[in-house]
Motif scaffolding. Structure first.
Motif, mmCIF file in Angstrom:
data_model
loop_
_atom_site.group_PDB
_atom_site.id
_atom_site.type_symbol
_atom_site.label_atom_id
_atom_site.label_comp_id
_atom_site.label_asym_id
_atom_site.label_seq_id
_atom_site.Cartn_x
_atom_site.Cartn_y
_atom_site.Cartn_z
ATOM 1 N N LEU A 142 0.912 -1.123 -0.007
ATOM 2 C CA LEU A 142 -0.073 0.031 0.029
ATOM 3 C C LEU A 142 0.923 1.148 -0.006
ATOM 4 O O LEU A 142 0.562 2.315 -0.579
ATOM 5 N N VAL A 143 1.857 1.251 0.803
ATOM 6 C CA VAL A 143 2.890 2.534 0.843
ATOM 7 C C VAL A 143 3.537 2.576 -0.239
ATOM 8 O O VAL A 143 3.709 3.776 -0.755
ATOM 9 N N ASN A 144 3.806 1.462 -0.921
ATOM 10 C CA ASN A 144 4.912 1.640 -2.333
ATOM 11 C C ASN A 144 4.074 1.637 -3.437
ATOM 12 O O ASN A 144 4.730 1.503 -4.482
ATOM 13 N N ALA A 145 2.808 1.630 -3.457
ATOM 14 C CA ALA A 145 1.961 1.487 -4.715
ATOM 15 C C ALA A 145 2.517 2.668 -5.525
ATOM 16 O O ALA A 145 2.414 3.982 -5.074
ATOM 17 N N PRO A 146 2.552 2.494 -6.846
ATOM 18 C CA PRO A 146 3.107 3.478 -7.700
ATOM 19 C C PRO A 146 2.043 4.577 -7.852
ATOM 20 O O PRO A 146 2.298 5.681 -8.088
ATOM 21 N N SER A 147 0.561 4.584 -7.912
ATOM 22 C CA SER A 147 -0.420 5.467 -8.534
ATOM 23 C C SER A 147 -1.293 5.865 -7.252
ATOM 24 O O SER A 147 -2.052 4.637 -6.768
ATOM 25 N N PRO A 148 -1.178 6.764 -6.818
ATOM 26 C CA PRO A 148 -2.191 7.255 -5.671
ATOM 27 C C PRO A 148 -3.590 7.345 -5.989
ATOM 28 O O PRO A 148 -4.560 7.438 -5.422
ATOM 29 N N GLN A 149 -3.737 7.109 -7.423
ATOM 30 C CA GLN A 149 -5.219 7.159 -8.039
ATOM 31 C C GLN A 149 -5.635 5.833 -8.197
ATOM 32 O O GLN A 149 -6.710 5.779 -8.959
ATOM 33 N N ASP A 150 -4.980 4.725 -8.126
ATOM 34 C CA ASP A 150 -5.388 3.413 -8.547
ATOM 35 C C ASP A 150 -6.328 3.169 -7.136
ATOM 36 O O ASP A 150 -6.080 2.357 -6.386
ATOM 37 N N HIS A 151 -7.749 3.636 -7.174
ATOM 38 C CA HIS A 151 -8.585 3.448 -6.193
ATOM 39 C C HIS A 151 -8.665 1.997 -5.835
ATOM 40 O O HIS A 151 -8.708 1.488 -4.642
ATOM 41 N N ASP A 152 -8.909 1.000 -6.799
ATOM 42 C CA ASP A 152 -9.323 -0.275 -6.450
ATOM 43 C C ASP A 152 -8.078 -1.082 -5.698
ATOM 44 O O ASP A 152 -8.510 -1.661 -4.860
ATOM 45 N N PRO A 192 -20.187 12.653 -8.330
ATOM 46 C CA PRO A 192 -20.838 13.880 -8.516
ATOM 47 C C PRO A 192 -22.114 13.632 -9.080
ATOM 48 O O PRO A 192 -23.035 14.426 -8.839
ATOM 49 N N LEU A 193 -22.555 12.833 -9.915
ATOM 50 C CA LEU A 193 -23.649 12.593 -10.535
ATOM 51 C C LEU A 193 -24.627 11.265 -10.253
ATOM 52 O O LEU A 193 -25.595 11.756 -9.777
ATOM 53 N N THR A 194 -23.954 10.204 -9.893
ATOM 54 C CA THR A 194 -24.801 9.168 -9.618
ATOM 55 C C THR A 194 -24.883 8.841 -8.040
ATOM 56 O O THR A 194 -25.631 8.420 -7.589
ATOM 57 N N ASN A 195 -24.090 9.881 -7.421
ATOM 58 C CA ASN A 195 -24.000 9.550 -5.815
ATOM 59 C C ASN A 195 -23.328 8.389 -5.522
ATOM 60 O O ASN A 195 -23.568 7.964 -4.120
ATOM 61 N N ALA A 196 -22.734 7.540 -6.507
ATOM 62 C CA ALA A 196 -22.231 6.252 -6.071
ATOM 63 C C ALA A 196 -20.914 6.454 -5.148
ATOM 64 O O ALA A 196 -20.232 7.307 -5.229
ATOM 65 N N HIS A 197 -20.651 5.445 -4.197
ATOM 66 C CA HIS A 197 -19.425 5.547 -3.134
ATOM 67 C C HIS A 197 -18.297 4.884 -3.796
ATOM 68 O O HIS A 197 -18.222 3.898 -4.590
ATOM 69 N N LEU A 198 -17.138 5.436 -3.635
ATOM 70 C CA LEU A 198 -16.069 5.048 -3.934
ATOM 71 C C LEU A 198 -15.278 3.830 -3.344
ATOM 72 O O LEU A 198 -15.142 3.041 -3.778
ATOM 73 N N VAL A 199 -15.657 3.612 -1.798
ATOM 74 C CA VAL A 199 -15.181 2.571 -1.164
ATOM 75 C C VAL A 199 -15.966 1.671 -1.149
ATOM 76 O O VAL A 199 -17.286 1.485 -1.249
ATOM 77 N N PRO A 200 -15.586 0.284 -1.358
ATOM 78 C CA PRO A 200 -16.191 -1.073 -1.745
ATOM 79 C C PRO A 200 -17.101 -1.213 -0.595
ATOM 80 O O PRO A 200 -16.895 -1.009 0.653
ATOM 81 N N TRP A 201 -18.292 -1.637 -0.506
ATOM 82 C CA TRP A 201 -19.348 -2.121 0.691
ATOM 83 C C TRP A 201 -18.826 -2.881 1.644
ATOM 84 O O TRP A 201 -19.074 -2.559 2.919
#
Length: 438
Positions: A142-152, A192-201
């Motif tokens: 997690l700390v060494n992940a290359p992309s801070p935008q890789d949400h999954d 912003p449009l669908t109100n879906a949550h970024l964090v998995p359930w």
């Protein structure tokens, strides 16, 4: 209509000229013509705009190179349901994670000869039950992940970390580390449009549980589950398909069961039983909820309510192993130890490979004074099946009842379990001092 100049007579425009003026200008196509501008999808007239005929294309402009197929004009190139890019670099702060304590771990597990290296794939560590190594590896990745935008990837690794801490009985530590997510109800985690949550359930459920279990704030946990239940109800109303509605209904029922679990953990067994009774009235999965309610009433000590719930579950769909085990547990809770031992012995003969049935039989024999028989069954279970917490705890209790040198036997048992070559087979490979009663 043209206004004639003041002081004179202007020329009257004929109807024919007005018709000619209304016609669109037909000029040659150039680089600033509208046909060169990508169609704006939000324009309601874009789909009905006629395409220019080939005869008015500019011959001086070379034909464009073939382009890959474009998405139809009824939607944007980026899917509307796709989550916008978010910077989750704050999850990669190494200061948010702690060094795992080892004071509660027997030394043989810390120096195990066949423990896998920490560089092993996380999935392999999880399958073999090495949750401590999996928790350490998850934070490193997690700390060494290359992309801070890789949400999954980032959220998955965080979920692995927190879940492994819970399996290691480090709930307070997991609750502290879960704070790195901040407020999960903030707009930052919402589409912003669908109100879906970024964090998995599943991760959202775990964070709510940690808020209750890690700090003992049981009411906060219940309120968190009710907040998720409200979202489930809203999503059921807005669902576009039957499958989506079924998914949110399942999540809603799961939230209700988790509320009952929190009530049990805070000691309100009667409230948990009544709450489960309201869930069973929904009709779907009645057997599952009725079985849970049976266990709760067993914990309360209300045998009549436990038998009633078990009968309701058996009428829905019978299972010889599950129903027989619960019937035997009712006899055991009612202090009918000999009858319970008979029930479990019959089940053990029919299901000899079921470790839980064998362990319950040993417990019943222990209550009836047959300590040697109970010790034999538990010792064989340790050799033949992956050991689990209650099994090691009960065997350590038998050591205390049988010999004054029980501490040596407990350490020998720890060394034996730590020297296993294979993993835990679906259960935790590492055990703490609490299980060995050290």
């Amino acid at each position: 209509m043209q206004v004639p100049p003041r002081g004179g007579h202007g020329r009257v425009v004929s109807a024919e000229e007005r018709r000619r003026t209304a016609l669109p200008r037909r000029s040659t196509k150039g680089p600033l013509d509208a046909s060169d501008i990508p169609v704006v999808v939000d324009d309601p007239l874009a789909e009905s705009a006629p395409s220019l005929p080939s005869r008015i294309r500019s011959p001086a402009r070379p034909e464009a190179a073939p382009q890959p197929p474009q998405p139809p004009h009824h939607g944007p190139a980026r899917g509307i349901d796709e989550m916008p890019s978010k910077d989750l670099g704050f999850l990669q702060d190494s200061q948010a994670y702690h060094v795992l304590p080892v004071t509660n771990v027997p030394p043989p597990f810390l120096d195990a000869p066949h423990a896998p290296p920490i560089s092993s794939p996380i999935d392999t560590l999880l399958l073999s039950g090495h949750y401590r190594l999996a928790a350490i590896a998850a934070v490193r990745n997690l700390v060494n992940a290359p992309s801070p935008q890789d949400h999954d990837t980032l959220l998955h690794l965080l979920h692995v970390r927190l879940a492994c801490l819970c399996l290691l009985q480090e709930h307070a530590l997991a609750a502290q580390e879960s704070k790195v997510l901040g407020d999960l109800n903030s707009a930052f985690y919402r589409h912003p449009l669908t109100n879906a949550h970024l964090v998995p359930w599943p991760l959202r459920l775990l964070v709510v549980r940690l808020a209750a279990l890690g700090y003992g704030e049981w009411r906060k946990g219940i309120m968190g589950y009710y907040e998720l239940a409200r979202e489930c109800r809203e999503s059921i109303v807005k669902a576009a398909s039957d499958d989506e509605k079924a998914l949110w209904r399942t999540r809603l029922r799961d939230c209700g069961i988790r509320v009952a679990n929190v009530l049990v953990e805070m000691g309100d067994f009667e409230g948990a039983g009544r709450h489960l009774g309201t869930l069973a009235a929904e009709g779907n999965q009645t057997r599952q909820v009725s079985l849970m309610e049976t266990l709760v009433w067993l914990r309360v000590g209300d045998m009549s309510s436990a038998r009633r719930c078990l009968a309701r579950a058996s009428n829905t769909a019978a299972d010889e192993l599950v129903d027989g085990t619960l019937n035997a547990l009712i006899q055991l809770a009612d202090s009918h130890y000999a009858a319970a031992a008979t029930f479990f012995r019959v089940l053990h003969e029919k299901f000899p490979d079921d470790a839980m049935v064998a362990q319950n039989l040993a417990v019943c024999l222990l209550y009836t004074g047959r300590i040697e028989d109970a010790s034999t069954i538990l010792s064989e279970l340790v050799d033949e099946s992956p050991p689990f917490h209650s099994l090691v705890l009960n065997l350590s209790t038998v050591y205390e009842l049988c010999t004054e040198r029980n501490r040596e036997k407990k350490f020998a048992l720890a060394e034996k379990l730590a020297s296993r070559r294979e993993g835990g087979g679906g259960v935790g490979w590492e055990l703490s001092n609490t299980e060995f009663k050290l």
